[in-house]
Design a protein around this motif. Structure first.
Motif, PDB file in Angstrom:
ATOM      1  N   GLN A 111       0.860  -1.192   0.000  1.00 32.48           N
ATOM      2  CA  GLN A 111       0.000   0.000   0.000  1.00 32.48           C
ATOM      3  C   GLN A 111       0.888   1.232   0.000  1.00 32.48           C
ATOM      4  O   GLN A 111       1.889   1.275   0.728  1.00 32.48           O
ATOM      5  N   GLY A 113       0.116   4.154   1.144  1.00 37.41           N
ATOM      6  CA  GLY A 113       0.003   4.753   2.478  1.00 37.41           C
ATOM      7  C   GLY A 113       0.014   6.261   2.494  1.00 37.41           C
ATOM      8  O   GLY A 113       0.184   6.869   3.551  1.00 37.41           O
ATOM      9  N   ILE A 114      -0.152   6.874   1.310  1.00 30.97           N
ATOM     10  CA  ILE A 114      -0.122   8.342   1.283  1.00 30.97           C
ATOM     11  C   ILE A 114      -1.497   8.870   0.914  1.00 30.97           C
ATOM     12  O   ILE A 114      -2.296   8.166   0.291  1.00 30.97           O
ATOM     13  N   TYR A 115      -1.775  10.106   1.314  1.00 30.45           N
ATOM     14  CA  TYR A 115      -3.088  10.683   1.059  1.00 30.45           C
ATOM     15  C   TYR A 115      -3.233  10.986  -0.435  1.00 30.45           C
ATOM     16  O   TYR A 115      -2.376  11.660  -1.020  1.00 30.45           O
ATOM     17  N   PRO A 116      -4.301  10.487  -1.051  1.00 31.23           N
ATOM     18  CA  PRO A 116      -4.434  10.657  -2.510  1.00 31.23           C
ATOM     19  C   PRO A 116      -4.636  12.097  -2.959  1.00 31.23           C
ATOM     20  O   PRO A 116      -4.422  12.408  -4.120  1.00 31.23           O
ATOM     21  N   TRP A 117      -5.010  12.978  -2.036  1.00 33.21           N
ATOM     22  CA  TRP A 117      -5.201  14.384  -2.433  1.00 33.21           C
ATOM     23  C   TRP A 117      -3.868  15.123  -2.523  1.00 33.21           C
ATOM     24  O   TRP A 117      -3.796  16.231  -3.054  1.00 33.21           O
ATOM     25  N   MET A 118      -2.843  14.504  -1.994  1.00 30.90           N
ATOM     26  CA  MET A 118      -1.539  15.182  -2.027  1.00 30.90           C
ATOM     27  C   MET A 118      -0.898  15.039  -3.404  1.00 30.90           C
ATOM     28  O   MET A 118      -1.141  14.072  -4.120  1.00 30.90           O
ATOM     29  N   VAL A 123       4.040  15.104  -0.967  1.00 27.94           N
ATOM     30  CA  VAL A 123       4.446  13.873  -0.266  1.00 27.94           C
ATOM     31  C   VAL A 123       5.943  13.900   0.012  1.00 27.94           C
ATOM     32  O   VAL A 123       6.394  13.609   1.129  1.00 27.94           O
ATOM     33  N   LEU A 126       6.754  16.368   2.672  1.00 29.46           N
ATOM     34  CA  LEU A 126       6.422  15.851   4.004  1.00 29.46           C
ATOM     35  C   LEU A 126       7.488  14.857   4.477  1.00 29.46           C
ATOM     36  O   LEU A 126       7.934  14.919   5.635  1.00 29.46           O
ATOM     37  N   ALA A 171       5.568   6.626  -3.568  1.00 29.89           N
ATOM     38  CA  ALA A 171       5.956   5.960  -2.316  1.00 29.89           C
ATOM     39  C   ALA A 171       7.422   5.533  -2.371  1.00 29.89           C
ATOM     40  O   ALA A 171       8.168   5.689  -1.394  1.00 29.89           O
TER      41      ALA A 171
END
Lengths: 275, 239
Positions: A111, A113-118, A123, A126, A171
């Motif tokens: 997965q 594991g990151i927010y799809p809106w970013m 990413v 961050l 990712a």
């Protein structure tokens, strides 16, 4: 930059790597000893010990399949072993300082594991903030990764617009942002096309140690130089890929099982200490 | 702490994108505004008592929903790998939990406080003489403290159970506590949910400020204990 303008691929002090003895000894980057863990009634890891030398590229397959993935998650600190110990890049998991584990060990799971809106840039930014790089260093690293992972015009678009393939590439890029010494890849980049996947998983850096867990060993051909097979929780075989070639076996689950059945020596592979 | 700040900004952004921010902030505000439309004499002996009663219902409902949202948030963060993404970057799991607690807590506190402004306006509009602000403000403060404890309840349950079950259970606990605090008479001894209890029975309170302060202390203590338990549960879980 290291002495002589050489770009370092490791956060380990360069003076250490300059030592002839260290290069000859090929120290272990991944050490796990006596790892045991049950999930439900199934014993997935049973006193498993494994050492991977610096620069090794190890493919881990297992029977049952969940064992290898669990091993990687234990190494990454995401799952707990009932007993046993783990050291990666000379660090124990207790070292949670940004300059320690956060920068020296990377993990990419199935997965993203990151927010799809970013966006990919957000990413990566961050990931850079959590590794406590300053703004200038973050920008430099993000630019380099954007080029390597070919984000192009998608760099500032929400990831959800481009689906799972971009999310998985981001990712991997985020894991590579800190230039980790040990990279743990749990069945990565499955949504990415095969050719591109192979190109992205050809991780650069002779000092970088990479462990890949894959249910499709043949798809990792050319990416690894060692294989390990976990059977019923124990290490059945750990060998260089050349051991398969020497016996006319293919890099496949069946080939690796046949190598284990042939009684190839347990423990450290004969010629698989470093890349 | 800089990492918690970074994670909090992420949490606010995630809540904004998924409309949870609007719900957590908006529900108590809408409840407070709605109190203006309800004649307070339907509920209390005084205008302030009546407005506070209706606002207790609104705040209780908003807090229940917030607890459910906190539960589903942390359960989803675990399920889809966001906590793991942080953990492999040496971010303590407790820091992830704390950032969500602070994000939810700050929003629900602002929402309840602003909503209470609406209830206060309703009270002074209908009152013949200016009502005493202090007991009402103390009760609102204690309600905010209970809201923080309810968020911690949600985070604890969401750290252990799956999304659906955690949401239902947390919302049910929040709603059950609110219903008991509103439906039962004013408690003789302070309780963590004493803020809602006091709001619902403000006219009957002998020493409302003292009761509110003690209830707040209990609620904040409960929130702290629940957060420690949630952090321990998250630390022990596989991601």
């Amino acid at each position: 930059m290291g002495p002589g303008g050489v770009t370092l691929n490791s956060s380990t002090p360069d003076a250490l790597w300059a030592s002839e003895s260290v290069r000859l000894l090929k120290p272990a980057a991944v050490v796990c000893e006596e790892l045991s863990r049950r999930v439900g009634r199934q014993r997935l890891l049973d006193r498993l010990s494994l050492r991977v030398g610096v620069g090794g590229r190890l493919l881990v397959v297992s029977q049952p399949e969940a064992s290898a993935s669990l091993l990687l998650r234990i190494l990454a600190g995401l799952a707990h072993a009932r007993r046993g110990s783990v050291r990666l890049a000379g660090l124990s998991r207790a070292d949670d300082s940004p300059a320690g584990w956060a920068r020296r060990v990377g993990y990419v799971g199935p997965q993203a594991g990151i927010y799809p809106w970013m966006s990919p840039r957000e990413v990566l930014d961050l990931a850079g903030r959590l590794a406590e790089y300053d703004a200038r260093e973050r920008a430099r690293r993000i630019d380099a990764l954007a080029e390597r992972y070919r984000f192009g015009t998608h760099l500032d678009e929400p990831i959800r617009r481009r689906g799972d393939a971009l999310a998985q590439r981001v990712a991997l890029a985020a894991a590579m942002l800190t230039d980790p010494e040990v990279l743990l890849l749990d069945d990565p980049l499955r949504a990415v096309e095969a050719d591109e996947r192979t190109s992205l998983l050809a991780i650069p850096g002779p000092r970088r140690t990479v462990l890949i867990v894959s249910p499709f060993p043949a798809s990792e051909a050319g990416l690894v130089n060692q294989v390990a097979f976990i059977r019923d929780g124990g290490l059945a075989v750990h060998a260089p890929v050349s051991a398969l070639d020497a016996r006319g076996l293919t890099l496949s689950q069946r080939g690796i099982e046949a190598l284990a059945a042939s009684g190839y020596g347990r423990g450290a592979p004969r010629a698989a200490g470093a890349a | 702490m800089s990492r918690v700040g970074t994670l909090m900004r992420m949490a606010f952004h995630e809540m904004w994108i998924t409309f949870r921010l609007i719900l957590v902030l908006g529900l108590p505000m809408i409840g407070g505004i709605a109190v203006i439309a309800i004649p307070p004499e339907f509920a209390g002996a005084t205008a302030l008592g009546g407005a506070a009663f209706w606002y207790a219902i609104a705040a209780g409902a908003a807090i229940s929903v917030t607890a459910g949202l906190a539960a589903v948030t942390i359960a989803n963060e675990r399920r889809r790998g966001a906590v793991a993404w942080m953990a492999v970057r040496a971010v303590a799991r407790s820091a992830v939990l704390l950032s969500w607690f602070l994000a939810f807590g700050l929003l629900v506190a602002i929402g309840i406080t602003v909503g209470a402004g609406g209830a206060w306006l309703a009270a002074i509009t209908h009152a013949e003489a200016p009502p005493d602000l202090l007991p009402f403000a103390a009760a609102v403060g204690a309600t905010v403290a209970w809201a923080l404890a309810a968020v911690a309840v949600g985070l604890l349950i969401g750290s252990v159970l799956g999304s659906l079950l955690a949401t239902i259970l947390s919302t049910a606990i929040g709603a059950g506590v609110a219903a008991a605090a509103i439906g039962l008479a004013l408690s003789r001894t302070p309780l963590p949910s004493g803020g809602i209890n006091l709001l619902a029975h403000l006219d009957e309170a002998g020493r409302p400020v003292s009761f509110a302060l003690q209830s707040s202390g209990l609620a904040l203590g409960l929130a702290a204990v629940l957060l420690v338990l949630a952090a321990a549960a998250l630390e022990r879980s596989d991601l």
